[in-house]
Design a protein around this motif. Structure first.
Motif, PDB file in Angstrom:
ATOM      1  N   GLY A  12      -1.134  -7.263  -1.041  1.00  0.00           N
ATOM      2  CA  GLY A  12      -0.959  -7.257   0.278  1.00  0.00           C
ATOM      3  C   GLY A  12      -0.807  -8.682   0.828  1.00  0.00           C
ATOM      4  O   GLY A  12      -0.974  -9.306   0.033  1.00  0.00           O
ATOM      5  N   GLY A 116       1.639  -4.628   6.206  1.00  0.00           N
ATOM      6  CA  GLY A 116       0.753  -4.005   7.478  1.00  0.00           C
ATOM      7  C   GLY A 116       1.618  -3.190   8.419  1.00  0.00           C
ATOM      8  O   GLY A 116       2.699  -2.625   8.015  1.00  0.00           O
ATOM      9  N   PHE A 121      -2.665  -1.339   5.861  1.00  0.00           N
ATOM     10  CA  PHE A 121      -3.507  -2.249   5.168  1.00  0.00           C
ATOM     11  C   PHE A 121      -5.028  -1.207   4.949  1.00  0.00           C
ATOM     12  O   PHE A 121      -5.010  -1.187   3.778  1.00  0.00           O
ATOM     13  CB  PHE A 121      -3.959  -3.381   6.033  1.00  0.00           C
ATOM     14  CG  PHE A 121      -2.849  -4.571   6.068  1.00  0.00           C
ATOM     15  CD1 PHE A 121      -2.415  -4.790   5.074  1.00  0.00           C
ATOM     16  CD2 PHE A 121      -2.625  -5.210   6.952  1.00  0.00           C
ATOM     17  CE1 PHE A 121      -1.308  -6.115   4.984  1.00  0.00           C
ATOM     18  CE2 PHE A 121      -1.889  -6.527   7.306  1.00  0.00           C
ATOM     19  CZ  PHE A 121      -1.111  -6.478   6.081  1.00  0.00           C
TER      20      PHE A 121
END
Length: 182
Positions: A12, A116, A121
């Motif tokens: 991420g 995102g 997420f």
């Protein structure tokens, strides 16, 4: 992420305000949240990724022909090609699991970069191997859009089994922390 015969890394990437927001209340990224040092690091990571995963709104706001993308959307049943971009697939997680998507796309190794928004997420939180978190220390975004629905990334990531490593000041007022699964 455990896919038989796979060496895929789920990573991420987010830059947040000190209160954990990735955008202002209207969904835009305020100029104070954008940082050139973070942007260079982020773009290099996306260039190296086998696949970039993001939500529909981010995809629409920031088209990026040239990178292989997987866009979360409820507008398709499972997985379909994006008619507007040959490198982009539209994906409904309710219709097909991510492991099956990666198999269909022929991705058995490399990094899958999650960029995102909040729903994306949240969906990938239990699968993350790493999370690169940049924080703008002198910025708050009251009523902004949170990185994770469960709270600030510094609280959510440890709860998902990731540990903070390699914290560094990448620019004045911007700290970047590498969160990793031990």
């Amino acid at each position: 992420m455990s896919i038989p015969g796979s060496t895929v890394i789920i990573e991420g990437h987010a830059i947040v305000s000190v209160d954990g927001m990735i955008a202002a209340a209207d969904g835009t990224m305020p100029p104070a949240l954008r940082n050139e040092a973070d942007w260079r690091i982020f773009q290099a990571a996306l260039d190296a990724a086998a696949l970039v995963v993001l939500g529909r709104l981010g995809h629409e706001r920031h088209p990026n022909p040239g990178r292989r993308r997987l866009v979360l959307t409820r507008s398709v049943a499972a997985l379909e090609a994006d008619p507007g971009d040959a490198l982009t697939q539209l994906w409904n997680p309710a219709g097909i699991a991510i492991a099956d998507v990666l198999r269909q796309l022929g991705i058995a190794e490399g990094t899958v970069a999650i960029t995102g928004g909040t729903g994306t997420f949240d969906l990938f939180l239990p699968l993350l191997d790493r999370f690169v978190l940049s924080e703008v220390r002198d910025l708050t975004l009251p009523d902004g859009i949170a990185c994770f629905t469960k709270g600030h990334p510094r609280l959510v990531l440890p709860g998902a089994g990731l540990e903070a490593r390699d914290m560094e000041l990448i620019d004045r007022g911007v700290v970047q922390t590498q969160w990793v699964r031990p």
